[in-house]
Design a protein around this motif. Structure first.
Motif, short mmCIF file in Angstrom:
data_model
loop_
_atom_site.label_atom_id
_atom_site.label_comp_id
_atom_site.label_asym_id
_atom_site.label_seq_id
_atom_site.Cartn_x
_atom_site.Cartn_y
_atom_site.Cartn_z
N PHE A 94 0.65 -0.99 -0.06
CA PHE A 94 0.17 0.19 0.21
C PHE A 94 1.30 1.29 0.39
O PHE A 94 1.99 1.16 0.95
N GLU A 95 0.61 2.25 -0.61
CA GLU A 95 1.06 3.57 -1.23
C GLU A 95 0.77 4.41 -0.62
O GLU A 95 -0.80 4.58 -1.12
N PHE A 96 1.39 5.98 0.56
CA PHE A 96 0.83 6.59 0.99
C PHE A 96 1.70 7.62 0.70
O PHE A 96 2.55 7.47 0.81
N GLU A 97 1.38 8.77 0.40
CA GLU A 97 1.84 10.33 -0.40
C GLU A 97 0.87 11.40 0.43
O GLU A 97 -0.22 11.76 1.05
N ARG A 98 2.21 12.04 0.89
CA ARG A 98 2.48 12.87 1.99
C ARG A 98 3.42 14.34 1.36
O ARG A 98 4.18 13.80 1.21
N GLU A 99 2.97 15.17 1.16
CA GLU A 99 4.10 16.18 0.89
C GLU A 99 5.74 16.41 1.59
O GLU A 99 6.44 16.51 0.89
N ASP A 100 5.39 15.58 2.78
CA ASP A 100 6.59 16.04 3.96
C ASP A 100 7.10 14.56 3.59
O ASP A 100 8.58 14.35 4.17
N GLN A 101 7.02 13.50 3.87
CA GLN A 101 6.96 12.21 3.50
C GLN A 101 6.29 11.35 3.06
O GLN A 101 4.81 11.19 2.97
N ASN A 102 6.61 10.50 2.37
CA ASN A 102 6.16 8.69 1.65
C ASN A 102 6.40 7.56 2.94
O ASN A 102 6.89 7.45 3.22
N ALA A 137 4.99 -4.36 7.64
CA ALA A 137 6.48 -3.41 7.61
C ALA A 137 5.84 -2.01 7.22
O ALA A 137 5.28 -1.83 6.09
N ALA A 138 6.11 -0.47 8.06
CA ALA A 138 6.13 0.49 7.13
C ALA A 138 7.37 1.12 6.78
O ALA A 138 8.41 0.65 7.55
N LEU A 139 7.31 1.58 5.62
CA LEU A 139 9.11 1.57 4.42
C LEU A 139 8.82 3.04 3.82
O LEU A 139 8.19 3.79 4.34
N ASP A 140 9.98 3.62 4.46
CA ASP A 140 10.37 5.15 4.23
C ASP A 140 10.70 4.97 2.29
O ASP A 140 10.15 4.22 1.77
N GLU A 141 10.62 6.38 1.96
CA GLU A 141 10.99 6.32 0.44
C GLU A 141 12.02 5.32 -0.08
O GLU A 141 11.89 5.45 -1.55
N THR A 142 12.70 5.43 0.58
CA THR A 142 14.13 4.41 0.05
C THR A 142 14.17 2.85 0.47
O THR A 142 14.58 2.26 -0.19
N ALA A 195 13.74 -5.84 9.89
CA ALA A 195 13.74 -5.03 11.00
C ALA A 195 14.32 -3.60 10.81
O ALA A 195 14.87 -2.76 9.63
N PRO A 196 13.90 -2.37 11.71
CA PRO A 196 14.06 -0.99 11.63
C PRO A 196 15.82 -0.94 11.26
O PRO A 196 16.42 -1.35 12.03
N GLY A 197 15.26 -0.33 10.46
CA GLY A 197 17.14 0.40 9.81
C GLY A 197 17.41 0.31 9.01
O GLY A 197 18.37 0.10 8.21
N SER A 198 17.28 -1.20 8.83
CA SER A 198 17.16 -2.35 7.10
C SER A 198 16.81 -1.86 6.00
O SER A 198 15.48 -1.76 6.26
N GLN A 199 17.07 -2.37 5.07
CA GLN A 199 15.97 -2.17 3.42
C GLN A 199 15.12 -3.65 3.58
O GLN A 199 15.60 -4.28 4.38
N TYR A 200 13.78 -2.81 3.60
CA TYR A 200 12.78 -4.30 3.48
C TYR A 200 13.67 -4.92 1.99
O TYR A 200 13.50 -5.08 1.09
N GLU A 201 13.40 -6.41 2.68
CA GLU A 201 13.25 -7.18 1.92
C GLU A 201 13.04 -8.54 1.69
O GLU A 201 11.61 -9.01 2.35
#
Length: 733
Positions: A107-115, A129-134, A152-158
């Motif tokens: 699921f994708e969610f978009e906001r002006e300051d962060q997605n 899991a919640a992921l940031d733009e990266t 895990a928090p801080g790691s790239q989602y696999e």
């Protein structure tokens, strides 16, 4: 028939199209119920209030619910819900996709300051899991650290390994996959083609192919008919041509409790399945049609929940309603440990970035030469591929700066170099100088340290939650003690005490089992404890084989290996890594269990052999020094001197659930596992792929416990899979 509790890949494919109709709805709030049901409350301009439900526990579903079917909001939101509110309040829903043919929705969610991306894993243990733009994990319901993937928090989602999509495969590819099987048609469709049991049977019925036809007897015409049936299902899903059904099953007298008041004929039928279109396999069942598949899914799970609530028994005494403080305390302590692990990870990442920056200055002249060469070439409009070829040619001539370059990425405008004695890789912005690149790395280290500060704040919040639980526990115990003093006690000793002890250890019947998570150094290896209590550890790969011998093999241990190639290094430990050890006279039973462990996790199992041979030597017989003129691969060793052989050792492993003194999944030779586990299953080489066998074992074990959520938490299918050998397996008991 059994009631459906999880949406299939085909179900999710049908849901995605309908869920995307809510694109543009704005997020109001996030709620979390019972650690596995996430509710996102949204507002849609045309539809008004929208309730998106994602459940990843024993029930696995994702759909929009009728607001009348949604329970009241829970109390104080846990940290995961707080994090989602901070990141997503006011965000626009930008769409949802199914990941390949897996039971994963993104699921994708978009906001002006962060997605923000929410990944719902509707398989195995389940997770959100919640992921940031990266693509970096900001938070997750469950932290996953497996050999195959990390969440895990801080790691790239696999994502999990890709699976074949049976709805897209060509006729030639379909025939090839089917012909590679040595099973029958329906089992091959279910496992190798990833359809699952119900839809595999449905495809056979629609194609008029006998389900149990052996693959070697299936004709090309039959395979073509099966493929055409699959294509028609795929076309319906892609076009949105659904005709949803909720299937029901009438209750007969045998489904009641058998009492005189059991008036079965007056009871409503129970729901058993929900599908995006009618199924031939359910032809004999009554069904209810719906305008949308989403509405059908919502109605199905709403009725399922209430049917189970109505069937549940009310507590008969005060003890039955006593909160499980121990489990809540253990849960908060686990969260704190995970947060500590995240902090350690941030510290390591920040230190690694600083070390890279310092390496740029330590190798300043070399790095500057690389960057200057690339910049000069780009100023002269030399294409990136020619720059890469020139650097490769320079490396062949032994030019140090060219030798340091390991990758040139024209699309990103970067050059990657290896620096220092450890060949540390550093990605450089080719358009900038050494100082700018070093400063970027220092800034990245600061950014990561900022995340560490946030994690420390989260730990403090969790510690407050832990203290609150402990205070409630103390208040409850004080009230219980006061009630006992007021009412007295008729309980005696002797046989009554023994009866109570017997109840306490009847783990399968307990409605709630507290979690006591272990933290053992050896858990990243293969391992088990023998029936006599000694630790046996084995390598999962060549790197771990090397590590076991070089770091963990003591002089009084025993080294085991198989005659077959591809077996793990196996150590029977005389003591722990930081303990002094005396010579041990291991029993024959202990030695044979270690040998069976070595054989079962070797290529003997993968090749489908029922037994194999192993040998044992002393540590001083194991060497990394080859004979003159020979070469030893990584993870392999030279064995010199006499060996003790164990012949015709059975390939068998048991996996089970341990409840005391800690709670976890365990696995190894049956003789060592059966008595140590509250319950277990035994496997031998067979036809089911490792992940399918793990799921079968998980369902079997979960079904034996009254507290099914306990099994999901400590012995999920993914955790059980860690104890299964590579290759096919069958459950034998």
């Amino acid at each position: 028939m059994d009631q459906k509790r999880e949406l299939s890949s085909i179900d999710l494919g049908a849901l995605v199209t309908e869920l995307n109709r809510y694109e543009g709805a704005k997020v109001d709030k996030a709620y979390l119920y019972d650690d596995d049901l996430l509710r996102l409350k949204l507002r849609d301009f045309d539809r008004g209030r929208v309730e998106l439900m994602i459940e990843v526990g024993d029930i696995k579903r994702a759909h929009v619910a009728d607001p009348d079917n949604v329970s009241d909001a829970p109390g104080r939101p846990p940290n995961f819900a707080k994090m989602l509110r901070n990141r997503m309040s006011g965000a626009d829903f930008a769409g949802v996709e199914q990941y390949e043919f897996d039971r994963i929705l993104t699921f994708e969610f978009e906001r002006e300051d962060q997605n923000t991306t929410l990944v719902a894993e509707l398989f195995g243990q389940g997770n959100v899991a919640a992921l940031d733009e990266t693509g970096e994990v900001v938070g997750a319901l469950q932290t996953v650290r497996l050999k195959s993937r990390t969440v895990a928090p801080g790691s790239q989602y696999e994502y999990p390994a890709s699976r074949l999509n049976p709805l897209d495969v060509s006729l030639g590819g379909f025939k090839r996959h089917m012909r590679e099987s040595d099973s029958d048609v329906v089992r091959t469709l279910a496992t190798q083609l990833n359809l699952g049991g119900l839809y595999a049977e449905e495809v056979c019925t629609r194609a008029s192919v006998e389900k149990e036809t052996p693959i070697e007897e299936a004709t090309d015409d039959q395979l073509r008919a099966l493929h055409e049936a699959l294509e028609r299902i795929g076309e319906r899903l892609r076009s949105g041509d659904v005709d949803p059904r909720v299937y029901e099953e009438e209750l007969d007298e045998g489904d009641g409790d058998g009492g005189e008041d059991d008036e079965a004929d007056d009871r409503d039928p129970r729901v058993v399945d929900v599908t995006p279109f009618p199924l031939s396999e359910h032809e004999g069942l009554p069904s209810v049609g719906f305008d949308s598949f989403n509405a059908a899914v919502d109605e199905y799970f709403y009725r399922l929940e209430h049917e189970e609530s109505d069937a549940g028994e009310a507590p008969t005494d005060a003890s039955a309603s006593r909160p499980d403080f121990e489990e809540e305390i253990a849960k908060q302590e686990r969260i704190i440990e995970q947060q500590k692990g995240a902090i350690e990870g941030f510290e390591e990442q920040a230190e690694a970035e600083r070390e890279r920056a310092e390496l740029l200055y330590a190798e300043y002249d070399l790095v500057d030469e690389v960057l200057s060469t690339v910049q000069e070439a780009r100023e002269n409009d030399v294409p990136w591929d020619e720059i890469a070829e020139t650097l490769d040619a320079g490396a062949e001539r032994g030019i140090p700066a060219a030798e340091a370059v390991v990758d040139v990425d024209g699309g990103e405008g970067t050059v990657t170099v290896e620096l220092g004695e450890d060949d540390t890789r550093v990605e450089l912005d080719a358009s900038a100088g050494v100082e700018v690149n070093a400063d970027r790395l220092y800034q990245e280290a600061k950014r990561i340290e900022g995340k560490k500060e946030g994690a420390m704040e989260a730990i403090e919040s969790t510690r407050q939650d832990l203290e609150a639980v402990k205070e409630r526990k103390a208040e409850w115990k004080a009230k219980e003690a006061a009630d006992d003093e007021e009412g007295g006690s008729d309980a005696g000793g002797g046989e009554g005490d023994e009866g109570e002890e017997e109840y306490e250890t009847d783990w399968l019947s307990r409605s709630s089992i507290p979690i006591r998570s272990p933290d053992d150094w050896f858990e990243r290896f293969r391992w088990f404890r023998t029936s006599t209590g000694y630790l046996v550890i084995g390598g999962r790969n060549a790197d771990q084989n090397e590590e076991l011998v070089k770091k963990y093999m003591g002089k009084h241990d025993r080294f085991f290996h198989t005659q077959a190639h591809g077996g793990p290094v196996t150590l029977l430990k005389a003591a722990g890594p930081s303990e002094s050890a005396d010579p041990v006279d291991f029993s024959e039973e202990t030695l044979r269990e270690a040998a069976q462990f070595a054989v079962s996790y070797s290529s003997d199992w993968k090749d489908g052999r029922g037994a194999g041979d192993a040998y044992m030597v002393e540590p001083d017989q194991v060497s990394k020094t080859p004979e003159s003129g020979e070469y030893i691969e990584k993870g392999s060793f030279v064995i010199r001197g006499d060996r003790t052989y164990f012949e015709d050792v059975p390939c068998r492993v048991a996996v089970g659930v341990q409840c005391e003194p800690v709670t976890r999944a365990i696995g190894g030779p049956p003789s060592a596992i059966v008595d140590r586990a509250a319950t277990s299953v035994t496997l031998e080489p067979g036809m089911y792929a490792q992940n399918d066998a793990a799921m079968m074992a998980y369902r079997e074990l979960k079904g034996r416990f009254k507290d099914t959520s306990f099994v999901r938490k400590v012995a999920s299918a993914d955790q059980i899979q860690e104890f299964l050998p590579a290759g096919g397996s069958d459950i034998v008991d």
